[in-house]
Design a protein around this motif. Structure first.
Motif, PDB file in Angstrom:
ATOM      1  N   ALA A  62      -1.504   3.768   7.049  1.00 30.97           N
ATOM      2  CA  ALA A  62      -2.262   5.682   7.345  1.00 30.97           C
ATOM      3  C   ALA A  62      -1.176   6.424   8.041  1.00 30.97           C
ATOM      4  O   ALA A  62      -1.845   7.601   7.575  1.00 30.97           O
ATOM      5  CB  ALA A  62      -3.890   5.384   7.832  1.00 30.97           C
ATOM      6  N   THR A  63      -0.644   6.067   8.604  1.00 25.72           N
ATOM      7  CA  THR A  63       0.103   7.076   9.057  1.00 25.72           C
ATOM      8  C   THR A  63       0.941   8.037   8.071  1.00 25.72           C
ATOM      9  O   THR A  63       1.182   8.601   7.616  1.00 25.72           O
ATOM     10  CB  THR A  63       1.566   6.399  10.286  1.00 25.72           C
ATOM     11  OG1 THR A  63       0.783   6.222  11.347  1.00 25.72           O
ATOM     12  CG2 THR A  63       2.409   7.428  10.421  1.00 25.72           C
ATOM     13  N   ASN A  64       1.581   7.046   6.931  1.00 22.67           N
ATOM     14  CA  ASN A  64       2.516   7.739   6.185  1.00 22.67           C
ATOM     15  C   ASN A  64       1.878   8.565   5.451  1.00 22.67           C
ATOM     16  O   ASN A  64       1.779   9.851   4.767  1.00 22.67           O
ATOM     17  CB  ASN A  64       3.172   6.651   5.613  1.00 22.67           C
ATOM     18  CG  ASN A  64       3.897   7.374   4.039  1.00 22.67           C
ATOM     19  OD1 ASN A  64       4.773   8.391   5.027  1.00 22.67           O
ATOM     20  ND2 ASN A  64       4.637   6.107   3.331  1.00 22.67           N
ATOM     21  N   LEU A  65       0.377   7.808   5.236  1.00 27.47           N
ATOM     22  CA  LEU A  65      -0.896   9.289   4.264  1.00 27.47           C
ATOM     23  C   LEU A  65      -0.708  10.349   4.999  1.00 27.47           C
ATOM     24  O   LEU A  65      -1.230  11.056   4.036  1.00 27.47           O
ATOM     25  CB  LEU A  65      -1.518   8.024   3.548  1.00 27.47           C
ATOM     26  CG  LEU A  65      -3.338   8.657   2.602  1.00 27.47           C
ATOM     27  CD1 LEU A  65      -3.013   8.280   1.531  1.00 27.47           C
ATOM     28  CD2 LEU A  65      -4.331   7.741   2.563  1.00 27.47           C
ATOM     29  N   MET A  66      -1.433  10.037   5.918  1.00 23.19           N
ATOM     30  CA  MET A  66      -1.779  11.296   6.504  1.00 23.19           C
ATOM     31  C   MET A  66      -0.736  12.581   7.059  1.00 23.19           C
ATOM     32  O   MET A  66      -0.841  14.048   6.869  1.00 23.19           O
ATOM     33  CB  MET A  66      -2.130  11.021   8.160  1.00 23.19           C
ATOM     34  CG  MET A  66      -1.962  12.114   8.943  1.00 23.19           C
ATOM     35  SD  MET A  66      -1.438  12.720   9.805  1.00 23.19           S
ATOM     36  CE  MET A  66      -0.589  12.060  11.262  1.00 23.19           C
TER      37      MET A  66
ATOM     38  N   LEU B 103       0.948  -1.404   0.273  1.00 25.26           N
ATOM     39  CA  LEU B 103       0.001  -0.134   0.017  1.00 25.26           C
ATOM     40  C   LEU B 103       1.003   1.238  -0.173  1.00 25.26           C
ATOM     41  O   LEU B 103       1.337   1.522   1.156  1.00 25.26           O
ATOM     42  CB  LEU B 103      -0.780  -0.140   1.262  1.00 25.26           C
ATOM     43  CG  LEU B 103      -1.690  -0.976   1.454  1.00 25.26           C
ATOM     44  CD1 LEU B 103      -2.916  -1.250   2.871  1.00 25.26           C
ATOM     45  CD2 LEU B 103      -2.645  -1.006   0.065  1.00 25.26           C
ATOM     46  N   THR B 104       1.180   2.027  -1.131  1.00 26.04           N
ATOM     47  CA  THR B 104       1.777   2.958  -1.695  1.00 26.04           C
ATOM     48  C   THR B 104       1.125   4.375  -1.327  1.00 26.04           C
ATOM     49  O   THR B 104      -0.258   4.325  -1.938  1.00 26.04           O
ATOM     50  CB  THR B 104       3.099   2.483  -2.476  1.00 26.04           C
ATOM     51  OG1 THR B 104       2.016   2.870  -3.700  1.00 26.04           O
ATOM     52  CG2 THR B 104       4.043   1.363  -2.467  1.00 26.04           C
ATOM     53  N   VAL B 105       2.312   5.303  -0.863  1.00 22.69           N
ATOM     54  CA  VAL B 105       0.907   6.418  -0.129  1.00 22.69           C
ATOM     55  C   VAL B 105       1.071   7.099  -1.520  1.00 22.69           C
ATOM     56  O   VAL B 105       2.574   7.450  -2.574  1.00 22.69           O
ATOM     57  CB  VAL B 105       1.859   7.330   0.401  1.00 22.69           C
ATOM     58  CG1 VAL B 105       1.460   8.590   0.724  1.00 22.69           C
ATOM     59  CG2 VAL B 105       1.705   6.867   2.225  1.00 22.69           C
ATOM     60  N   PRO B 106       0.309   7.575  -2.463  1.00 21.78           N
ATOM     61  CA  PRO B 106       0.098   8.032  -3.616  1.00 21.78           C
ATOM     62  C   PRO B 106       0.209   9.663  -3.538  1.00 21.78           C
ATOM     63  O   PRO B 106      -0.128  10.563  -3.070  1.00 21.78           O
ATOM     64  CB  PRO B 106      -1.429   8.047  -4.226  1.00 21.78           C
ATOM     65  CG  PRO B 106      -1.903   8.345  -3.366  1.00 21.78           C
ATOM     66  CD  PRO B 106      -1.484   7.117  -2.208  1.00 21.78           C
TER      67      PRO B 106
END
Lengths: 212, 212, 212, 212
Positions: free
Chosen positions: C94-98, B25-28
């Motif tokens: 979710a941490t990285n995304l935020m 799950l990579t951050v876009p």
């Protein structure tokens, strides 16, 4: 207790190192029609994955037998064990390096195959050093007292595991493929019933523990 | 003791492999207004994450029941267990590969869905091989002696787990979505109370241990 | 034995998930004179690292107390525990995304803050579901029999942990910073002596075990 | 039991953190003739890998001795232990940061060397805080009662480990190389027989446990 936690930590490091090998298998981003061909050209990655996985798996099995002979660990054993783990954790890097350059026509294939088998050579030397520390230098820490000849014999058999990696590393300037093939053959050998008989011997030594 | 450490190492590898799934799950990195849409298009990644996570989780539960029947492990069991772990550790790669190409219109979707279910097929075959090694070939290593019929029955039920992956892999050239749906359904089935009744049966066999 | 391995596997997954948080801290590649400034602008990464690390650490502490009440686990407990772990393993993503979008002026900050607190909300709901499964639905699997009121009380206290995440998620469309601040405050609260008194209460329940 | 799981979780986090250090060794993608030169210029990565690996290995050995003195853990010990682990998990990031900029001529080398030794300083302060929590503030949780002077002595010796990191961090604005050299020297010292004698002292204190 001490040996339990030494095993738990070593198991943890070996489990993470063996699983990190999968990170070397990266998903290629190509057009749909090119994917099958691209995946086929990645065969050095698969060969390297299998060789390194089985090698670390064998290290775990042998580490188990080695530490199982120990009643408790002293500082010198903890430090040599740490150096052994430090060499094992380098294996995913050396694996990736070798797989990346194996098909390279130039000197990089020879260099990285040599680094790969050299890493396994250092690992097997540290494994032998730890075995020697336990069997020859600190026999009073063993769970079961073994006669000096038996201890020497186990240690020498362990030392024999170093030889193929010496040969593989020495052959790296001549043929990168031969070097990798030897590393693969060593891993395959230890996974067969041939190595099993040696394992059975170890088991019978351990079983001797129950008689005491 | 031996079985304890076999479980500890296997638990470690399974725990790392199941957690590495999140790395798929990579951050876009897109403009603010595009993010919601981009995250929505990543649904194959979420589906693949859930399917593979539950699958490895089920492997862990069943591995627990399988090894729990064992009093001690010999070399052949360690080696087959290592091969099983080698197939499990490939799952994060196969998952990422499938999720990347599932929405691809061309042959890549069929190919990668086939690789994904093929990986799970190989894993289930090695799981069955390990079960057979324990139940059929080495019954003297069991903690509780079971009649030959009971052992055959457990082993055959385990073998039944192979069938859906054979079908899923065979259907990959026809429909990638169907292949992935079967893999998801297998994972979902084993997480329901339906599979629980089989689990209860295993538990009652284990509970029999207390009576001996 | 079963509970031991459930704990060992859960510990493994939690330990890997908590450690993978460091992979969100990436080394910036900038000119020498720009590095200090660049590292300073990465503060959402540090805040997110601390919040998520403490949150997973608290999950581990509470998971320990929860499973410690259990004598043995059945299939339904294993499955709910697996779903709980599946939500925990999503936390690094979710941490990285935020952290990536927190300083974004547009809707992405609100969206990703909501996803972050929503992930923690789902995790706390699954934690409560597991607690309910253990305390309310399967009291016969407890190591120490507790009166129904005591079990209801523990379960309700656990449910109270869900409330702040509901509020944090509901506030995400209004202020991303407020959402993250609530998540941080929850983590900080559970690490203080205030939460310690609740912990002492749990300990005394566990201590009751010795008297039986 | 509680201490066992505290150790298991801490071992897991330390094992993953120490193994993630290998991810800082990235395979360079250069032409075949340039590879040897490129690998040679990566020496700060190797130095940083060895220093951080041995440092985390030493933390593990000392953590083992520290927790081994404990009969059971309370909430405050779990929280300080969590903060200690949080600082350890940052080490792979700080290591990568320092290795990336060590050869940089400008201020980035000084800054990142300071961040590296500063991270080790914070870690050693938290280690000392945990030791103090165990030995000075909660002596009733010890497995073996020790006289107040013995407890003070162990704690002060642990505090002495903080000093070199204070010096290393203070020297970072003057020489990045000197800072890193001190961190390396500390790791090397604790791996030698010199530190072993201190370890033996700890062992004899633990051995006193058997007499009780």
């Amino acid at each position: 207790v001490s040996t339990n936690r030494l095993e738990a930590f070593s198991d943890g490091v070996l489990a993470v190192a063996i699983t990190l090998l999968v990170l070397n298998l990266t998903v290629p981003l190509v057009g749909s029609s090119m994917l099958a061909h691209k995946l086929a050209t990645m065969w050095p990655d698969y060969l390297a994955y299998v060789t390194s996985f089985v090698t670390i798996g064998i290290i775990w099995i042998n580490h188990h037998a080695m530490i199982g002979r120990l009643r408790e660990a002293d500082h010198s054993i903890l430090v040599v064990n740490m150096l052994l783990l430090m060499s094992v954790v380098v294996i995913p890097f050396a694996t990736n390096l070798m797989a990346t350059y194996l098909k390279d026509g130039g000197g990089a294939a020879h260099l990285t195959a040599g680094i790969y088998s050299g890493t396994l050579l250092v690992m097997s030397l540290l494994f032998t050093a730890l075995n020697r520390q336990i069997l020859v230098r600190k026999p009073d820490l063993l769970r079961v007292q073994l006669p000096a000849e038996a201890r020497q014999q186990i240690w020498k058999r362990a030392f024999a595991g170093v030889v193929p990696y010496v040969i593989a590393t020495a052959l790296a300037p001549i043929s990168a493929y031969l070097t990798v093939a030897i590393c693969f053959a060593v891993a395959a050998f230890y996974a067969t019933p041939l190595a099993s008989s040696a394992g059975a011997e170890t088991a019978s030594l351990d079983a001797g523990d129950d008689d005491v």
